[in-house]
Enzyme design. Structure first.
Site, PDB file in Angstrom:
ATOM      1  N   LYS A 168      -2.116  -5.377  11.668  1.00 57.25           N
ATOM      2  CA  LYS A 168      -2.960  -5.404  10.474  1.00 57.25           C
ATOM      3  C   LYS A 168      -3.239  -6.853  10.068  1.00 57.25           C
ATOM      4  O   LYS A 168      -2.316  -7.648   9.900  1.00 57.25           O
ATOM      5  CB  LYS A 168      -2.279  -4.644   9.341  1.00 57.25           C
ATOM      6  CG  LYS A 168      -2.085  -3.155   9.660  1.00 57.25           C
ATOM      7  CD  LYS A 168      -1.424  -2.387   8.554  1.00 57.25           C
ATOM      8  CE  LYS A 168       0.006  -2.839   8.353  1.00 57.25           C
ATOM      9  NZ  LYS A 168       0.744  -2.001   7.392  1.00 57.25           N
ATOM     10  N   THR A 202      -2.858  -3.638  -4.493  1.00 56.39           N
ATOM     11  CA  THR A 202      -2.601  -3.310  -3.086  1.00 56.39           C
ATOM     12  C   THR A 202      -1.195  -2.757  -2.851  1.00 56.39           C
ATOM     13  O   THR A 202      -0.714  -2.732  -1.717  1.00 56.39           O
ATOM     14  CB  THR A 202      -2.803  -4.567  -2.209  1.00 56.39           C
ATOM     15  OG1 THR A 202      -1.966  -5.624  -2.708  1.00 56.39           O
ATOM     16  CG2 THR A 202      -4.259  -5.021  -2.224  1.00 56.39           C
TER      17      THR A 202
END
Length: 270
Positions: A168, A202
Site C-alpha cells: 500500500k 483515516t
C-alpha cells in the site's frame, strides 16, 4: 473470520472488520486477541487475551461454522501468533494477513519479539499480505524510498512464503495520487492508482481494506478481482468521511453500498 484486537472507538480492529463484512453481505465471526481502550486521539491501554484463549476462540468457531476466509489484524505477541499458526495450519481457508504494528496515533500494537514469529511462522501460511510502507520496511528490513526499493522489499517478503503482497503506497510521496503495487509469487504484478484524499480521517483504513479483501475472496472472487474491489471499498470509505472524533477519525463503512461500488481506480498492468 477476523482475528484481531477490539477498538473501543469502533473505527478499526474487530469492529471495523465486522462492519465491513456486514456491508459486503458475509457473516462475520471474530477472535479477539486484545482489548484496547482507545479513541481517535490514540490508544490509552491494551489488555491482551491469553494465547490459549485465542486458540480456544478459533477452534470453537471452526468446530461449528463453515469458515471460508480468515484475516488477521493486531496479534500483539509471539505467543498469540504461534497459537494462531497452530490452529490455522491444517485448516482449508484463504488467509489475509494485515500486519498491524503501529496505531495511527503512534502506539505500538505488536511486540518487538513478535515480528520474527510473524515473518517466520505466519507469513508462510498467508494467501495475501497487506502492509503499508512502514510495515513492509520492518518485515523486509529494506528502507523503501523508490520503486526499486519497493520491488526488492516485495521480493524478499514473497520469499518468506506469501503468495501475494499488496504494497500500500499511501505513505509514499506521490503528487495527487496514491498507488498500491501488487506482487504475486509467480512474478506477475500490477498497480492500483486512485486520487489521494487530503484528510485526517483515516483511522482503520488498513483493517477495512483487508476485511473487504477477505470478504470478497470468501465469496469466491478471484484474488486479483478481490484486491481491486477492496481498493474501491476503502477508497470510497475515505472519500466520504463521517467527520467524527477530535483526532484521526474513522472511515465511512456505509459509503461503498451507498455508492453502489462506483469508484475510479486506475489499474496499471505491468
Amino acid at each position: 473470520m477476523t482475528i484481531a484486537g477490539s477498538d473501543s472507538s469502533g473505527g478499526a480492529g474487530i469492529q471495523a472488520d465486522l462492519k465491513t463484512f456486514q456491508e459486503l453481505s458475509v457473516f462475520g465471526t471474530s477472535v479477539i486477541t486484545a482489548l484496547t481502550a482507545q479513541n481517535t486521539l490514540g490508544v490509552d491501554g491494551v489488555f491482551p487475551s491469553t494465547a490459549d484463549f485465542v486458540k480456544q476462540q478459533i477452534e470453537v468457531v471452526f468446530h461449528d461454522l463453515p469458515v471460508k476466509a480468515v484475516k488477521t489484524g493486531m496479534l500483539f505477541s509471539a505467543q498469540i501468533i504461534e497459537e494462531v499458526v497452530n490452529s490455522l495450519r491444517e485448516k482449508d481457508v484463504l488467509l489475509v494477513v494485515d500486519p498491524v504494528m503501529i496505531a495511527k496515533g503512534g502506539a505500538s500494537l505488536l511486540q518487538d519479539k513478535a515480528v520474527e514469529a510473524l515473518t517466520t511462522k505466519l507469513l508462510p501460511l498467508a494467501t495475501v499480505l497487506t502492509p503499508n510502507i512502514p510495515e513492509a520496511e520492518v518485515i523486509s528490513g529494506i528502507k523503501i524510498k523508490s520503486e526499486m526499493d519497493l520491488q526488492k522489499a516485495a521480493e524478499k517478503i514473497l520469499a518468506m512464503g506469501v503468495k501475494c503482497v499488496v504494497m500500500k503506497g499511501g505513505h509514499l510521496d506521490e503528487q495527487g495520487t496514491a498507488t498500491d503495487t501488487v506482487f504475486f509469487a509467480d512474478g506477475s504484478t500490477f498497480k492500483m492508482a486512485s486520487a489521494r484524499i487530503e484528510t485526517k480521517h483515516t483511522h482503520g483504513t488498513g483493517c477495512t481494506y483487508s476485511a473487504a479483501l477477505t470478504a470478497f475472496v470468501g465469496q469466491g472472487w478471484s484474488l486479483k478481482e478481490a484486491i481491486i474491489e477492496a481498493k474501491k471499498f476503502v477508497q470510497l470509505a475515505i472519500e466520504t468521511p463521517l467527520n467524527i472524533g477530535h483526532g484521526h477519525g474513522p472511515t465511512n463503512h456505509f459509503a461503498y453500498k451507498l455508492a453502489k461500488g462506483v469508484c475510479e481506480v486506475n489499474i496499471i498492468e505491468s
